[in-house]
Motif scaffolding. Sequence first.
Motif, PDB file in Angstrom:
ATOM      1  N   ARG A 295       0.855  -1.189   0.000  1.00  9.63           N
ATOM      2  CA  ARG A 295       0.000   0.000   0.000  1.00  9.63           C
ATOM      3  C   ARG A 295       0.888   1.236   0.000  1.00  9.63           C
ATOM      4  NH1 ARG A 295      -2.780   0.907   4.594  1.00  9.63           N
ATOM      5  NH2 ARG A 295      -4.161   2.315   3.487  1.00  9.63           N
ATOM      6  N   LEU A 296       0.743   2.049  -1.047  1.00 12.90           N
ATOM      7  CA  LEU A 296       1.598   3.214  -1.191  1.00 12.90           C
ATOM      8  C   LEU A 296       0.788   4.501  -1.240  1.00 12.90           C
ATOM      9  CD1 LEU A 296       3.972   1.917  -4.026  1.00 12.90           C
ATOM     10  CD2 LEU A 296       4.373   1.883  -1.558  1.00 12.90           C
ATOM     11  N   VAL A 297       1.383   5.543  -0.700  1.00 15.57           N
ATOM     12  CA  VAL A 297       0.851   6.885  -0.867  1.00 15.57           C
ATOM     13  C   VAL A 297       1.943   7.638  -1.607  1.00 15.57           C
ATOM     14  CG1 VAL A 297       1.709   7.639   1.406  1.00 15.57           C
ATOM     15  CG2 VAL A 297      -0.128   8.912   0.285  1.00 15.57           C
ATOM     16  N   TYR A 298       1.544   8.520  -2.508  1.00 23.55           N
ATOM     17  CA  TYR A 298       2.553   9.260  -3.255  1.00 23.55           C
ATOM     18  C   TYR A 298       2.052  10.664  -3.517  1.00 23.55           C
ATOM     19  CZ  TYR A 298      -0.061   9.199  -7.615  1.00 23.55           C
ATOM     20  OH  TYR A 298      -1.003   9.424  -8.573  1.00 23.55           O
ATOM     21  N   GLY A 299       2.956  11.485  -3.997  1.00 19.35           N
ATOM     22  CA  GLY A 299       2.563  12.840  -4.342  1.00 19.35           C
ATOM     23  C   GLY A 299       3.720  13.622  -4.912  1.00 19.35           C
ATOM     24  N   HIS A 300       3.435  14.889  -5.196  1.00 19.70           N
ATOM     25  CA  HIS A 300       4.424  15.813  -5.740  1.00 19.70           C
ATOM     26  C   HIS A 300       5.199  16.409  -4.571  1.00 19.70           C
ATOM     27  CE1 HIS A 300       5.132  19.941  -7.907  1.00 19.70           C
ATOM     28  NE2 HIS A 300       6.243  19.301  -7.658  1.00 19.70           N
ATOM     29  N   ALA A 301       6.440  15.985  -4.410  1.00 20.45           N
ATOM     30  CA  ALA A 301       7.306  16.533  -3.362  1.00 20.45           C
ATOM     31  C   ALA A 301       7.866  17.853  -3.888  1.00 20.45           C
ATOM     32  CB  ALA A 301       8.432  15.554  -3.038  1.00 20.45           C
ATOM     33  N   THR A 302       7.358  18.953  -3.342  1.00 19.06           N
ATOM     34  CA  THR A 302       7.686  20.254  -3.920  1.00 19.06           C
ATOM     35  C   THR A 302       9.162  20.607  -3.754  1.00 19.06           C
ATOM     36  OG1 THR A 302       6.913  21.303  -1.881  1.00 19.06           O
ATOM     37  CG2 THR A 302       5.363  21.197  -3.711  1.00 19.06           C
ATOM     38  N   HIS A 303       9.799  20.170  -2.677  1.00 18.23           N
ATOM     39  CA  HIS A 303      11.197  20.537  -2.438  1.00 18.23           C
ATOM     40  C   HIS A 303      12.108  20.059  -3.572  1.00 18.23           C
ATOM     41  CE1 HIS A 303      14.738  21.688  -0.236  1.00 18.23           C
ATOM     42  NE2 HIS A 303      15.224  20.474  -0.345  1.00 18.23           N
ATOM     43  N   HIS A 304      11.877  18.849  -4.058  1.00 21.42           N
ATOM     44  CA  HIS A 304      12.695  18.331  -5.162  1.00 21.42           C
ATOM     45  C   HIS A 304      11.942  18.340  -6.492  1.00 21.42           C
ATOM     46  CE1 HIS A 304      15.095  16.341  -1.834  1.00 21.42           C
ATOM     47  NE2 HIS A 304      15.959  17.090  -2.479  1.00 21.42           N
ATOM     48  N   ASP A 305      10.704  18.823  -6.463  1.00 18.44           N
ATOM     49  CA  ASP A 305       9.874  18.918  -7.665  1.00 18.44           C
ATOM     50  C   ASP A 305       9.832  17.599  -8.438  1.00 18.44           C
ATOM     51  OD1 ASP A 305       8.104  20.232  -9.335  1.00 18.44           O
ATOM     52  OD2 ASP A 305       9.677  20.881 -10.711  1.00 18.44           O
ATOM     53  N   CYS A 306       9.529  16.531  -7.705  1.00 17.59           N
ATOM     54  CA  CYS A 306       9.391  15.224  -8.346  1.00 17.59           C
ATOM     55  C   CYS A 306       8.389  14.411  -7.539  1.00 17.59           C
ATOM     56  CB  CYS A 306      10.747  14.513  -8.439  1.00 17.59           C
ATOM     57  SG  CYS A 306      11.488  14.076  -6.852  1.00 17.59           S
ATOM     58  N   LEU A 307       8.105  13.210  -8.002  1.00 15.80           N
ATOM     59  CA  LEU A 307       7.186  12.339  -7.275  1.00 15.80           C
ATOM     60  C   LEU A 307       7.927  11.643  -6.137  1.00 15.80           C
ATOM     61  CD1 LEU A 307       5.300  10.638 -10.233  1.00 15.80           C
ATOM     62  CD2 LEU A 307       4.463  12.485  -8.760  1.00 15.80           C
ATOM     63  N   ALA A 308       7.212  11.438  -5.041  1.00 19.46           N
ATOM     64  CA  ALA A 308       7.762  10.691  -3.918  1.00 19.46           C
ATOM     65  C   ALA A 308       6.738   9.659  -3.481  1.00 19.46           C
ATOM     66  CB  ALA A 308       8.098  11.630  -2.761  1.00 19.46           C
ATOM     67  N   PHE A 309       7.218   8.525  -3.013  1.00 21.32           N
ATOM     68  CA  PHE A 309       6.360   7.425  -2.582  1.00 21.32           C
ATOM     69  C   PHE A 309       6.683   7.052  -1.146  1.00 21.32           C
ATOM     70  CE2 PHE A 309       6.107   7.267  -7.079  1.00 21.32           C
ATOM     71  CZ  PHE A 309       4.874   6.703  -7.383  1.00 21.32           C
ATOM     72  N   ALA A 310       5.646   6.664  -0.397  1.00 19.97           N
ATOM     73  CA  ALA A 310       5.846   6.252   0.990  1.00 19.97           C
ATOM     74  C   ALA A 310       4.914   5.091   1.308  1.00 19.97           C
ATOM     75  CB  ALA A 310       5.569   7.429   1.933  1.00 19.97           C
ATOM     76  N   ASP A 311       5.223   4.427   2.402  1.00 14.73           N
ATOM     77  CA  ASP A 311       4.430   3.304   2.892  1.00 14.73           C
ATOM     78  C   ASP A 311       3.124   3.854   3.464  1.00 14.73           C
ATOM     79  OD1 ASP A 311       3.289   1.291   4.451  1.00 14.73           O
ATOM     80  OD2 ASP A 311       5.227   0.548   5.149  1.00 14.73           O
TER      81      ASP A 311
END
Length: 164
Positions: free
Chosen positions: A10-26
């Motif tokens: 199960r993943l949650v993800y989004g636009h990580a603004t600091h690095h301006d890319c996608l990030a994924f987490a548990d």
Amino acid sequence: MTTHHPTTRRLVYGHATHHDCLAFADADTATEEGAEIRALAAARTWGEARQVQMTHLDNPAGPECYEPEDYADDEPFDITEVGAVVEGYWPPMVTTRAFDVLPEDLQDQYGKVVSTVHNGEYLEIPLDREGELVVELRESGYEVTRDDDLINLLDGSNLGSLAE
């Protein structure tokens, strides 16, 4: 080269603004981690900050970072002045989590390993690859949800405004 094996489906993800890319987490722990960050940011005094219970993260105001005599319990607490936060070590960069939660073939296909001066490597996944990557993850049996606010909270964005 270490091989990373995903620990969750199960993943949650989004636009990580600091690095301006996608990030994924548990997704199983992300909400609780976000609550820990919020709780620490909301602390008004060093005493309150030291009392914040952390299950998933280290408490950067805790005894392993500061001696109780450094700051009295009733001294005003400002999360943006805590050493680990100022230096960018806490909370850990959310963009590093992809190494632990995404299958390695998809890391290689969609991401690029980027090195930072102080915080090591992270996986940069371009925003325009979101659609394809999410489809591949779902086809591989992952449950994937987008939550930009949670991802940026986990990355420590706007910690100062959380304390307002």
